[in-house]
Design a protein around this motif. Structure first.
Motif, PDB file in Angstrom:
ATOM      1  N   TYR A 134      -0.399   3.922 -14.116  1.00 12.79           N
ATOM      2  CA  TYR A 134      -1.745   4.447 -13.924  1.00 12.79           C
ATOM      3  C   TYR A 134      -2.099   5.534 -14.940  1.00 12.79           C
ATOM      4  O   TYR A 134      -1.231   6.213 -15.484  1.00 12.79           O
ATOM      5  CB  TYR A 134      -1.876   5.005 -12.507  1.00 12.79           C
ATOM      6  CG  TYR A 134      -1.485   4.007 -11.447  1.00 12.79           C
ATOM      7  CD1 TYR A 134      -2.339   2.967 -11.100  1.00 12.79           C
ATOM      8  CD2 TYR A 134      -0.241   4.074 -10.822  1.00 12.79           C
ATOM      9  CE1 TYR A 134      -1.979   2.032 -10.154  1.00 12.79           C
ATOM     10  CE2 TYR A 134       0.128   3.135  -9.863  1.00 12.79           C
ATOM     11  CZ  TYR A 134      -0.738   2.120  -9.538  1.00 12.79           C
ATOM     12  OH  TYR A 134      -0.372   1.182  -8.602  1.00 12.79           O
ATOM     13  N   GLU A 161      -4.085   8.290  -0.091  1.00 11.95           N
ATOM     14  CA  GLU A 161      -4.409   7.466  -1.254  1.00 11.95           C
ATOM     15  C   GLU A 161      -5.748   7.910  -1.842  1.00 11.95           C
ATOM     16  O   GLU A 161      -6.718   8.119  -1.115  1.00 11.95           O
ATOM     17  CB  GLU A 161      -4.457   5.996  -0.849  1.00 11.95           C
ATOM     18  CG  GLU A 161      -3.152   5.512  -0.227  1.00 11.95           C
ATOM     19  CD  GLU A 161      -3.121   4.014  -0.034  1.00 11.95           C
ATOM     20  OE1 GLU A 161      -3.361   3.291  -1.014  1.00 11.95           O
ATOM     21  OE2 GLU A 161      -2.864   3.581   1.093  1.00 11.95           O
ATOM     22  N   THR A 180      -7.841   3.623  -6.901  1.00 19.38           N
ATOM     23  CA  THR A 180      -6.686   3.429  -7.761  1.00 19.38           C
ATOM     24  C   THR A 180      -5.785   4.639  -7.638  1.00 19.38           C
ATOM     25  O   THR A 180      -6.215   5.699  -7.142  1.00 19.38           O
ATOM     26  CB  THR A 180      -7.120   3.227  -9.231  1.00 19.38           C
ATOM     27  OG1 THR A 180      -5.977   2.910 -10.031  1.00 19.38           O
ATOM     28  CG2 THR A 180      -7.792   4.475  -9.791  1.00 19.38           C
ATOM     29  N   ASN A 181      -4.553   4.496  -8.061  1.00 14.65           N
ATOM     30  CA  ASN A 181      -3.678   5.659  -8.138  1.00 14.65           C
ATOM     31  C   ASN A 181      -3.861   6.326  -9.495  1.00 14.65           C
ATOM     32  O   ASN A 181      -4.384   5.731 -10.439  1.00 14.65           O
ATOM     33  CB  ASN A 181      -2.216   5.240  -7.950  1.00 14.65           C
ATOM     34  CG  ASN A 181      -1.958   4.738  -6.544  1.00 14.65           C
ATOM     35  OD1 ASN A 181      -2.699   5.040  -5.611  1.00 14.65           O
ATOM     36  ND2 ASN A 181      -0.907   3.956  -6.380  1.00 14.65           N
ATOM     37  N   TRP A 215      -7.474  -1.256  -6.230  1.00 11.94           N
ATOM     38  CA  TRP A 215      -6.152  -1.616  -6.749  1.00 11.94           C
ATOM     39  C   TRP A 215      -6.254  -2.569  -7.944  1.00 11.94           C
ATOM     40  O   TRP A 215      -5.387  -3.414  -8.144  1.00 11.94           O
ATOM     41  CB  TRP A 215      -5.278  -2.214  -5.653  1.00 11.94           C
ATOM     42  CG  TRP A 215      -4.867  -1.255  -4.593  1.00 11.94           C
ATOM     43  CD1 TRP A 215      -3.757  -0.464  -4.574  1.00 11.94           C
ATOM     44  CD2 TRP A 215      -5.555  -0.987  -3.382  1.00 11.94           C
ATOM     45  NE1 TRP A 215      -3.714   0.291  -3.426  1.00 11.94           N
ATOM     46  CE2 TRP A 215      -4.819  -0.020  -2.677  1.00 11.94           C
ATOM     47  CE3 TRP A 215      -6.740  -1.470  -2.807  1.00 11.94           C
ATOM     48  CZ2 TRP A 215      -5.214   0.485  -1.437  1.00 11.94           C
ATOM     49  CZ3 TRP A 215      -7.142  -0.971  -1.578  1.00 11.94           C
ATOM     50  CH2 TRP A 215      -6.377   0.000  -0.900  1.00 11.94           C
ATOM     51  N   THR A 261      -9.133  11.805  -0.684  1.00  4.79           N
ATOM     52  CA  THR A 261      -7.980  10.970  -0.358  1.00  4.79           C
ATOM     53  C   THR A 261      -8.183  10.388   1.037  1.00  4.79           C
ATOM     54  O   THR A 261      -8.847  10.982   1.887  1.00  4.79           O
ATOM     55  CB  THR A 261      -6.661  11.759  -0.403  1.00  4.79           C
ATOM     56  OG1 THR A 261      -6.737  12.870   0.504  1.00  4.79           O
ATOM     57  CG2 THR A 261      -6.369  12.267  -1.802  1.00  4.79           C
ATOM     58  N   HIS A 267      -1.743  12.228  -9.699  1.00  3.64           N
ATOM     59  CA  HIS A 267      -2.082  12.340  -8.275  1.00  3.64           C
ATOM     60  C   HIS A 267      -1.512  11.109  -7.580  1.00  3.64           C
ATOM     61  O   HIS A 267      -2.237  10.289  -7.020  1.00  3.64           O
ATOM     62  CB  HIS A 267      -3.596  12.422  -8.062  1.00  3.64           C
ATOM     63  CG  HIS A 267      -4.205  13.703  -8.533  1.00  3.64           C
ATOM     64  ND1 HIS A 267      -4.307  14.034  -9.871  1.00  3.64           N
ATOM     65  CD2 HIS A 267      -4.731  14.748  -7.850  1.00  3.64           C
ATOM     66  CE1 HIS A 267      -4.896  15.215  -9.978  1.00  3.64           C
ATOM     67  NE2 HIS A 267      -5.160  15.668  -8.780  1.00  3.64           N
ATOM     68  N   HIS A 268      -0.200  11.011  -7.627  1.00  2.00           N
ATOM     69  CA  HIS A 268       0.469   9.796  -7.155  1.00  2.00           C
ATOM     70  C   HIS A 268       0.799   9.928  -5.666  1.00  2.00           C
ATOM     71  O   HIS A 268       1.347  10.947  -5.235  1.00  2.00           O
ATOM     72  CB  HIS A 268       1.755   9.562  -7.953  1.00  2.00           C
ATOM     73  CG  HIS A 268       2.318   8.191  -7.810  1.00  2.00           C
ATOM     74  ND1 HIS A 268       3.153   7.848  -6.775  1.00  2.00           N
ATOM     75  CD2 HIS A 268       2.139   7.064  -8.536  1.00  2.00           C
ATOM     76  CE1 HIS A 268       3.479   6.576  -6.887  1.00  2.00           C
ATOM     77  NE2 HIS A 268       2.874   6.071  -7.943  1.00  2.00           N
ATOM     78  N   PRO A 269       0.486   8.913  -4.863  1.00  2.00           N
ATOM     79  CA  PRO A 269       0.707   9.032  -3.413  1.00  2.00           C
ATOM     80  C   PRO A 269       2.169   8.977  -2.988  1.00  2.00           C
ATOM     81  O   PRO A 269       2.500   9.322  -1.864  1.00  2.00           O
ATOM     82  CB  PRO A 269      -0.064   7.834  -2.844  1.00  2.00           C
ATOM     83  CG  PRO A 269      -0.148   6.853  -3.962  1.00  2.00           C
ATOM     84  CD  PRO A 269      -0.235   7.670  -5.209  1.00  2.00           C
ATOM     85  N   ALA A 299       4.271   5.453 -11.318  1.00  2.00           N
ATOM     86  CA  ALA A 299       3.248   6.355 -11.838  1.00  2.00           C
ATOM     87  C   ALA A 299       2.826   5.969 -13.246  1.00  2.00           C
ATOM     88  O   ALA A 299       1.663   6.135 -13.630  1.00  2.00           O
ATOM     89  CB  ALA A 299       3.757   7.794 -11.806  1.00  2.00           C
TER      90      ALA A 299
END
Length: 252
Positions: free
Chosen positions: A166, A244, A140-141, A111, A188, A145-147, A163
């Protein structure tokens, strides 16, 4: 991305707002173990170590760890929270890591990649401090590919604003591979629930996520009002889980 000043804004609440349960920590350690060499001990770096969410646990699991953190106040909190004999905290950042060349078997950036100002320089510096074949665990995000955490939907521009913090996955990979790194794996991790929706709301109110610095006062007020109304319907319901990303790169 609007910069967060951890020395003045977040160091007091960060450990509480971003705390991991024992189950969550165990899941992450097992995910890290799956992509690290089997031998022990491993010399590790926790780059952007913050208040030491992972640092003592990494030392306990893998071997001695140096936490590298630019915020003096965050380092102070980390040192107060745990004085593990195999942990030390040093001032520094991904662009300037105060350890000898080739001295680490792995580096974790959890993070923290989105805070790096000079990313090409950080890529070179991470390669310098790792041994040949050393691993970088990049938690990291990614913009593409955003959680999509459950609570974001209640904030104006929630998913969009988060989003935007990142880089896209392909951009991160290209940045590293063009400098001689190799992709070891991309996976993930489903982190266990942080607790109830009500408890999660209380932690979100501390605003220890970079996301909250991206919204104006009206957006924050609207978002928390909507979120509070949604949570009030069933505050004891478990907070939903989501996947994640974890990108692992190997130093060439």
């Amino acid at each position: 991305m609007r910069v967060v000043d951890y020395d003045t804004q977040q160091h007091q609440d960060y450990a509480r707002g971003r705390a991991l349960t024992d189950r969550q920590l165990d899941v992450w350690l097992r995910a890290f173990e799956a992509v690290l060499p089997d031998r022990r001990p491993l010399a590790g770096l926790d780059v952007g170590s913050g208040t030491g969410r992972f640092t003592p646990a990494l030392a306990e699991t893998f071997g001695p760890v140096t936490g590298v953190e630019p915020s003096a106040r965050m380092r102070e909190v980390a040192e107060q929270r745990s004085r593990h004999p195999d942990v030390r905290y040093l001032p520094g950042a991904a662009e300037e890591i105060p350890v000898p060349a080739g001295s680490a078997d792995y580096a974790l950036m959890a993070w923290s990649w989105h805070h790096v100002k000079d990313r090409p320089r950080a890529v070179r510096e991470l390669a310098r401090v790792l041994k040949p074949g050393g691993r970088l665990l990049l938690r990291t995000n990614f913009r593409d590919h955003h959680p999509r955490p459950w609570w974001l939907e209640h904030f104006p521009r929630g998913y969009e604003a988060d989003a935007a913090i990142y880089q896209p996955l392909h951009e991160v990979i290209e940045l590293f591979t063009s400098a001689g790194w190799q992709v070891a794996s991309y996976t993930t991790v489903t982190e266990p629930s942080a607790g109830t929706r009500g408890a999660m709301l209380e932690r979100l109110r501390l605003r220890t996520l970079s996301f909250f610095a991206q919204l104006d006062a009206d957006e924050l007020e609207t978002g928390f009002r909507r979120l509070e109304a949604a949570v009030a319907e069933d505050p004891e319901a478990p907070a939903p889980v989501f996947e994640e990303p974890l990108l692992t790169l190997t130093r060439g």
